[in-house]
Design a protein around this motif. Structure first.
Motif, PDB file in Angstrom:
ATOM      1  N   ASP A 110       0.807  -1.224   0.000  1.00 26.93           N
ATOM      2  CA  ASP A 110       0.000   0.000   0.000  1.00 26.93           C
ATOM      3  C   ASP A 110       0.839   1.272   0.000  1.00 26.93           C
ATOM      4  O   ASP A 110       0.287   2.369  -0.118  1.00 26.93           O
ATOM      5  N   ASP A 111       2.158   1.134   0.145  1.00 27.92           N
ATOM      6  CA  ASP A 111       3.004   2.324   0.204  1.00 27.92           C
ATOM      7  C   ASP A 111       3.232   2.954  -1.161  1.00 27.92           C
ATOM      8  O   ASP A 111       3.817   4.032  -1.270  1.00 27.92           O
ATOM      9  N   GLY A 112       2.786   2.271  -2.207  1.00 30.14           N
ATOM     10  CA  GLY A 112       2.887   2.826  -3.555  1.00 30.14           C
ATOM     11  C   GLY A 112       4.232   2.633  -4.218  1.00 30.14           C
ATOM     12  O   GLY A 112       4.429   3.060  -5.365  1.00 30.14           O
ATOM     13  N   LEU A 113       5.176   2.004  -3.526  1.00 31.29           N
ATOM     14  CA  LEU A 113       6.496   1.794  -4.111  1.00 31.29           C
ATOM     15  C   LEU A 113       6.489   0.559  -4.999  1.00 31.29           C
ATOM     16  O   LEU A 113       5.932  -0.475  -4.638  1.00 31.29           O
ATOM     17  N   LEU A 114       7.115   0.695  -6.147  1.00 30.27           N
ATOM     18  CA  LEU A 114       7.212  -0.434  -7.066  1.00 30.27           C
ATOM     19  C   LEU A 114       8.472  -1.236  -6.781  1.00 30.27           C
ATOM     20  O   LEU A 114       9.531  -0.662  -6.491  1.00 30.27           O
ATOM     21  N   LEU A 115       8.365  -2.527  -6.856  1.00 31.73           N
ATOM     22  CA  LEU A 115       9.544  -3.372  -6.749  1.00 31.73           C
ATOM     23  C   LEU A 115      10.239  -3.443  -8.099  1.00 31.73           C
ATOM     24  O   LEU A 115       9.594  -3.412  -9.148  1.00 31.73           O
ATOM     25  N   THR A 116      11.557  -3.527  -8.056  1.00 36.45           N
ATOM     26  CA  THR A 116      12.277  -3.814  -9.288  1.00 36.45           C
ATOM     27  C   THR A 116      12.080  -5.282  -9.634  1.00 36.45           C
ATOM     28  O   THR A 116      11.627  -6.085  -8.800  1.00 36.45           O
TER      29      THR A 116
END
Length: 268
Positions: A110-116
């Motif tokens: 939910d933090d909006g960060l995308l994983l590589t």
């Protein structure tokens, strides 16, 4: 009439399915094409394991027996196997979802960060490792639970409806090793995962000729076939549980004899 070997036979079938699951699990390559598809297929196998374990609870409930501490332990072990495979299925689903949403450019949390791509791969690998640890001992645990059940039923006076097959010590040890998922074939030569027992190809063939074991293609690399118990093999092995077992032949070499040195008498 209640047949005490029926729950044990179901447990041995569950052991074989754990072995199939672990064989397929070992060959999942997350860097190959379509890893999420392979993970979803593996999830279905894990869910089948949990369904089978829960069905064994129903089979146990249908038995007319005294619920001694040992029988309570059997129930607990079967439910534990069901729970472990439910958790394994959840981890497999999580691994597939992580790979899918990362590929689609959707945040995993939910933090909006995308994983590589590499982070997603590492996350999926960690879940796959957890699944391997959760199910690695499934076949051995199912066999041990089947033996505990039959031994307790014998102790309480129940007798299997089927006579145990006439087996040599080597054949009996081979059936147990096969039930635990320890025997594969490569180049018509058995590969034994345990160093506590040896199984020759002639033993496998003799058990095959009696309809007690069968071979299936094995998905593991460098292994051509996996040896499994047949229904008759499971029934026969279950009928031997709770009986005195002879020493298992091992591949260990006998200890070398100590060198005897003759002392010379002292001369004056």
């Amino acid at each position: 009439m209640s047949n005490p070997t029926v729950p044990a036979e179901h447990l041995l079938a569950l052991a074989a399915d754990f072995t199939r699951h672990n064989d397929a699990l070992a060959e999942i390559r997350l860097t190959a094409s379509g890893p999420a598809t392979a993970l979803n297929h593996q999830t279905a196998l894990a869910q089948h394991l949990s369904d089978s374990a829960l069905h064994i609870v129903d089979v146990l409930n249908a038995q007319s027996m005294y619920h001694s501490p040992a029988i309570h332990a059997v129930y607990a072990r079967v439910k534990q196997l069901a729970q472990l495979t439910i958790i394994a299925a959840d981890h497999l689903l999580d691994a597939a979802d992580i790979l899918d949403v990362t590929r689609a450019g959707i945040p995993v949390n939910d933090d909006g960060l995308l994983l590589t791509s590499q982070q997603a791969l590492d996350e999926a690998r960690s879940r796959l490792t957890l699944v391997r640890d959760l199910t690695a001992l499934g076949a051995k645990d199912a066999l041990a639970t089947a033996e505990l059940f039959i031994a307790e039923r014998r102790r309480r006076g129940a007798r299997p409806l089927h006579q145990p097959p006439a087996l040599s010590t080597t054949q009996g040890a081979a059936l147990r090793a096969i039930a635990q998922g320890e025997v594969t074939i490569a180049g018509d030569r058995p590969i034994i995962r345990s160093d506590c027992v040896r199984v020759s190809i002639s033993t496998v063939r003799s058990l095959e000729s009696r309809g007690l074991v069968t071979r299936e293609p094995c998905s593991r690399r460098h292994h051509d076939e996996r040896v499994h118990l047949t229904a008759d093999g499971s029934r026969g092995l279950a009928a031997t549980f709770g009986l005195p077992r002879p020493p298992v032949p091992t591949a260990a070499r006998p200890a070398s004899r100590p060198t005897v040195t003759t002392a010379r008498a002292a001369t004056g």
